[in-house]
Design an enzyme around this catalytic site. Structure first.
Site, PDB file in Angstrom:
ATOM      1  N   ARG A 107       0.867  -1.135   0.268  1.00  0.00           N
ATOM      2  CA  ARG A 107      -0.080  -0.084  -0.148  1.00  0.00           C
ATOM      3  C   ARG A 107       0.772   1.275  -0.094  1.00  0.00           C
ATOM      4  NH1 ARG A 107      -5.116   1.769  -1.339  1.00  0.00           N
ATOM      5  NH2 ARG A 107      -6.356   2.940   0.242  1.00  0.00           N
ATOM      6  N   THR A 382      -9.712   0.135  -9.188  1.00  0.00           N
ATOM      7  CA  THR A 382      -9.031  -0.635  -8.911  1.00  0.00           C
ATOM      8  C   THR A 382      -9.015  -2.025  -9.675  1.00  0.00           C
ATOM      9  OG1 THR A 382      -9.439   0.397  -6.708  1.00  0.00           O
ATOM     10  CG2 THR A 382      -8.525  -1.740  -6.339  1.00  0.00           C
ATOM     11  N   THR A 400      -4.052  -0.977  -7.130  1.00  0.00           N
ATOM     12  CA  THR A 400      -4.489   0.732  -7.581  1.00  0.00           C
ATOM     13  C   THR A 400      -4.138   1.978  -7.722  1.00  0.00           C
ATOM     14  OG1 THR A 400      -6.651   2.102  -6.678  1.00  0.00           O
ATOM     15  CG2 THR A 400      -5.744   1.558  -4.945  1.00  0.00           C
ATOM     16  N   LEU A 401      -4.549   2.694  -8.192  1.00  0.00           N
ATOM     17  CA  LEU A 401      -4.277   3.344  -8.493  1.00  0.00           C
ATOM     18  C   LEU A 401      -5.042   4.833  -8.001  1.00  0.00           C
ATOM     19  CD1 LEU A 401      -2.923   4.861 -12.122  1.00  0.00           C
ATOM     20  CD2 LEU A 401      -1.993   4.369  -9.988  1.00  0.00           C
ATOM     21  N   ASN A 402      -6.209   4.387  -7.296  1.00  0.00           N
ATOM     22  CA  ASN A 402      -7.602   4.866  -6.669  1.00  0.00           C
ATOM     23  C   ASN A 402      -8.297   5.215  -7.313  1.00  0.00           C
ATOM     24  OD1 ASN A 402      -9.609   5.644  -4.422  1.00  0.00           O
ATOM     25  ND2 ASN A 402      -7.971   7.387  -4.536  1.00  0.00           N
ATOM     26  N   ASP A 424      -7.796   8.077   0.245  1.00  0.00           N
ATOM     27  CA  ASP A 424      -8.125   6.872   1.288  1.00  0.00           C
ATOM     28  C   ASP A 424      -8.145   7.395   2.754  1.00  0.00           C
ATOM     29  OD1 ASP A 424      -9.909   5.855  -0.575  1.00  0.00           O
ATOM     30  OD2 ASP A 424      -8.710   4.396  -1.351  1.00  0.00           O
ATOM     31  N   SER A 453      -7.772   0.963   2.693  1.00  0.00           N
ATOM     32  CA  SER A 453      -8.308   0.251   1.799  1.00  0.00           C
ATOM     33  C   SER A 453      -9.621  -0.538   2.342  1.00  0.00           C
ATOM     34  CB  SER A 453      -6.911  -0.284   1.369  1.00  0.00           C
ATOM     35  OG  SER A 453      -7.273  -0.921   0.241  1.00  0.00           O
ATOM     36  N   SER A 454     -10.055  -0.265   1.477  1.00  0.00           N
ATOM     37  CA  SER A 454     -11.127  -1.727   1.289  1.00  0.00           C
ATOM     38  C   SER A 454     -10.788  -2.432   0.558  1.00  0.00           C
ATOM     39  CB  SER A 454     -12.353  -1.140   0.656  1.00  0.00           C
ATOM     40  OG  SER A 454     -13.411   0.173   0.925  1.00  0.00           O
ATOM     41  N   GLY A 474     -13.500  -1.976  -7.308  1.00  0.00           N
ATOM     42  CA  GLY A 474     -14.987  -1.160  -6.891  1.00  0.00           C
ATOM     43  C   GLY A 474     -15.194   0.290  -5.555  1.00  0.00           C
TER      44      GLY A 474
HETATM   45  N1  GLY Z   1      -8.873   3.319  -3.353  1.00  0.00           N
HETATM   46  C1  GLY Z   1      -9.571   2.027  -3.303  1.00  0.00           C
HETATM   47  C2  GLY Z   1      -9.125   1.286  -1.920  1.00  0.00           C
HETATM   48  O1  GLY Z   1      -8.215   0.666  -1.186  1.00  0.00           O
HETATM   49  O2  GLY Z   1      -9.589   0.421  -1.411  1.00  0.00           O
END
Ligand code: GLY
Length: 571
Positions: A107, A382, A400-402, A424, A453-454, A474
């Site tokens: 991350r 993502t 991800t780049l977000n 985030d 993050s999710s 998502g």
């Molecule tokens: N950027 C989306 C996540 O990390 O959940």
């Protein structure tokens, strides 16, 4: 386009009729049971066919799942620039053929001079887009360090051989899909604004399907990574380009930030759902803890009898989601900065107690739900890929780049996009981020901290053996999409592709809204839920799941999400 389904009888009936007519025959994953994509020796499922092919070739050459994952991650940075990346970060969950599990956190981190209120104005309100667009939105990238760490621990083939396919794709170009051409055109203004020096993603005329995207600067960056590994990105000319880009645009990532970045191996979160063992990502992702909480919350109920997307199934899952997302907002953050009460959150009695005030007669208002009292204590871009090799080693990676194309800043001379992951964090504890997620102090900005993050890359075992590899992009809908995909297979006997295809729904506590994909609910179910007080909002796609299921006959079955250009390839 979003369409709110109000608690208005006439409107509800009209909408329900519309849904019935338009979607009869394809409600809730009753799409064809396609068994044509089953393979014995291994499989790669990713957001782009070229990237899946790169991974498959590595497997066929004798590479293991980690080798293929490294090659796919770099290939996606070239052929899927909206989320594939070297300027972002992500998470990996690993399960070796003999059952050992591990998880890797690559991350992004907040730069050393980041501060708690850096995105607030003089009266303490979040400044629109400051954490989302441009140079200040980026965290220190983690993807290259992550791939190096994964390869050093488990890789089999030579590092350079894993980067070569991505270099070739960047140098020789590839044909963009119709979807990609449209995205590049829609984002042209934003790319031009953030990259006055020009970028390969912008051309004078509109992009058309099958136009070739050439990325020579990105190819040169990948060559440095090929030759020097982690130092090829975090030091030397690539780092110099990134730092020059920061100076040009007022960003704050420093040479020290880059040099100090480390990917971290963490103990995965493990939980049981019936006879299944769920291995998933620990904090700084909220995804794993929330996923297990959701599965545990619904475990005592007869979902199988109720059926996919029936009113009881939806109501139960939504009430579980409401409570789990309230906990997420309060208790989840980077474990190196905040003591996440993991044991308490996953305690069976605690999860049971959270569901105790749920009433079948009406929707629990989110205003009545707060985070639980503990004893003792993703615009949505993502990308996810799932891989299994011939020996049965399995890898689940979400990266991800977000936001789509991250901060929209392409490093001049480096040819790669930077993330906008700083959004985030809880930019202002209590205020929603780009996904409408509200966060607390646990996720406040601090130097060197990882933003919550999710992402929920997950591996499921049955009877001690590999059963499923699953994950999705998502944003905030990641957790609910992975949850529903697992339930679709285990409870509703869907094959992998049908489980992925199935229309999804989502609730995240705040806002107090039940989001549904068009066609997810039939007219009667919609009416019943509206009458119980669920404010339903139709929206576009939820999730883009890429998953692999091991059948009881020992074949790998792919589920590549048709919501995108995703592709399952096996051999
Ligand atoms: N950027 C989306 C996540 O990390 O959940």
């Amino acid at each position: 386009m979003l369409k709110i389904l109000k608690v208005n009888h006439f409107f509800a009936v009209a909408t329900a009729l519309f849904i019935t007519v338009a979607f009869s025959g394809c409600v809730g994953g009753q799409l064809g049971q396609d068994n044509s994509n089953e393979y014995r020796n291994g499989m790669v499922v990713s957001a782009n066919e070229l990237a899946s092919r790169v991974g498959l070739n590595i497997l066929k050459k004798g590479g293991n799942a980690i080798d293929a994952a490294v090659a796919v991650q770099f290939a996606l940075a070239v052929v899927y620039p909206n989320a594939g990346n070297i300027g972002g970060g992500g998470f990996m969950v690993y399960r070796g053929a003999s059952g050992e599990t591990n998880s890797l956190d690559f991350r992004e981190t907040a730069p050393a001079i980041a501060s708690r209120d850096m995105y607030l104005d003089s009266v303490g309100n979040p400044i629109v887009d400051k954490s989302l667009e441009g140079h200040l939105a980026s965290g220190v990238p983690g993807s290259v360090a992550g791939m190096v760490a994964a390869h050093e621990k488990y890789g089999k083939l030579k590092w350079a051989d894993l980067i070569e396919p991505a270099i070739a794709l960047a140098k020789n170009g590839f044909k963009v899909s119709e979807q990609q051409a449209g995205e590049f055109n829609r984002r042209k203004e934003r790319f031009v604004k953030n990259n006055p020096q020009g970028t390969a993603l912008v051309k004078e005329t509109d992009w058309l399907e099958d136009d070739v995207l050439l990325q020579p600067e990105l190819a040169a960056t990948l060559e440095k990574i090929r030759d020097k590994g982690q130092a090829g990105f975090y030091e030397g000319p690539v780092a110099d380009s990134l730092l020059a880009e920061m100076r040009r645009g007022g960003g704050i990532i420093s040479a020290e930030d880059l040099k100090n970045y480390k990917a971290i191996w963490r103990k995965p979160i493990v939980g049981n759902y019936k006879e299944y063992r769920i291995v998933t990502m620990p904090p700084p992702s909220s995804g794993g803890i929330a996923l297990i909480q959701l599965l545990k919350s619904v475990e005592p109920y007869p979902l199988k009898r109720w059926g996919l997307n029936s009113d009881s199934t939806v109501q139960l899952m939504v009430e579980a989601e409401r409570r789990v997302y309230a906990d997420r907002a309060e208790y989840l953050g980077d474990p190196d900065f905040y003591k996440v009460p993991q044991v308490q959150l996953l305690n069976d009695a605690y999860i049971k107690s959270r569901m105790a005030n749920f009433n079948w007669a009406y929707a629990t208002p989110s205003s009545e739900i707060k985070a639980g009292v503990l004893k003792g204590a993703e615009h949505e871009e993502t990308t996810h890929f799932s891989i299994v090799d011939r020996d049965g080693n399995a890898v689940s990676v979400t990266t991800t780049l977000n936001g789509s194309y991250g901060s929209s800043v392409v490093v001049k001379g480096g040819g790669f996009l930077l993330n906008n992951e700083m959004d985030d964090f809880s930019v202002k504890p209590g205020s929603p981020n780009m996904y409408g997620l509200v966060g607390g102090e646990a996720n406040a900005i601090a130097p060197g901290k990882r933003m919550l993050s999710s992402m929920a890359p997950t591996i499921v075992e049955k009877d001690g053996k590999l059963f499923m590899i699953v994950g999705t992009p998502g944003g905030s809908t990641i957790i609910t999409s992975v949850f529903q995909t697992i339930v679709n297979v285990i409870e509703f006997n869907k094959n992998m592709q049908s489980a992925v295809n199935a229309k999804k729904f989502h609730h995240q506590w705040l806002p107090d809204t039940l989001y549904v994909e068009k066609g997810a609910l039939d007219s009667i179910t919609t009416l019943k839920l509206i009458n119980k007080g669920y404010p339903i909002l139709e929206r576009g796609s939820i999730g883009r799941v890429d998953a692999i299921l091991k059948t009881k006959w020992g074949y790998y079955q792919g589920g590549a999400d048709k919501r995108g250009d995703d592709k399952a390839l096996g051999w």
